[in-house]
Design a protein around this motif. Structure first.
Motif, short mmCIF file in Angstrom:
data_model
loop_
_atom_site.label_atom_id
_atom_site.label_comp_id
_atom_site.label_asym_id
_atom_site.label_seq_id
_atom_site.Cartn_x
_atom_site.Cartn_y
_atom_site.Cartn_z
N PRO A 127 2.88 -7.96 5.08
CA PRO A 127 2.02 -6.99 6.52
C PRO A 127 1.12 -5.91 6.87
O PRO A 127 0.23 -5.68 7.00
N CYS A 128 1.48 -4.75 5.64
CA CYS A 128 1.32 -3.78 5.88
C CYS A 128 0.20 -3.22 5.23
O CYS A 128 -0.23 -3.81 3.86
N PRO A 129 -1.31 -3.72 6.00
CA PRO A 129 -2.60 -3.25 5.46
C PRO A 129 -2.33 -1.71 4.89
O PRO A 129 -3.55 -1.81 3.88
N GLY A 130 -1.82 -0.64 4.68
CA GLY A 130 -1.93 0.18 4.32
C GLY A 130 -0.92 0.23 2.81
O GLY A 130 -0.80 1.43 1.68
N ASP A 131 0.04 -1.11 2.21
CA ASP A 131 0.27 -1.09 0.96
C ASP A 131 1.36 1.06 1.15
O ASP A 131 1.76 1.32 -0.15
#
Length: 86
Positions: free
Chosen positions: A53-57
């Motif tokens: 779920p992390c959009p910033g990777d």
């Protein structure tokens, strides 16, 4: 044998979205929306549910350092066992 891993937040890339906090089943991630998040390594079970779920990777899984309290002898390889039988 694969070493256990825990999540680690790359702080410069964290945007404070809090999606990782909601995904963690054991509440091992501390932080608040809009602020930097951190993983409490002692509570992390290495399930990797916080990574997708992390959009910033910005969440990486890193190996846990072994200590004398958790080190175990490695299993012998099958080649070694076959050499002894011959």
């Amino acid at each position: 044998m694969k070493r256990p891993q825990v999540a680690q937040v790359d702080e410069p890339r964290c945007i404070g979205c809090a999606l990782c906090i909601a995904a963690c089943p054991v509440d091992a991630i501390a932080g608040a929306p809009g602020f930097l998040h951190a993983v409490i390594a002692d509570y992390c079970i290495g399930c990797k549910l916080c990574v997708p779920p992390c959009p910033g990777d910005c969440i990486d899984m890193v190996p846990v350092d072994q200590t004398l309290n958790d080190w175990k002898w490695p299993y012998p390889s099958t080649q070694t066992q076959e050499a002894r039988v011959s």
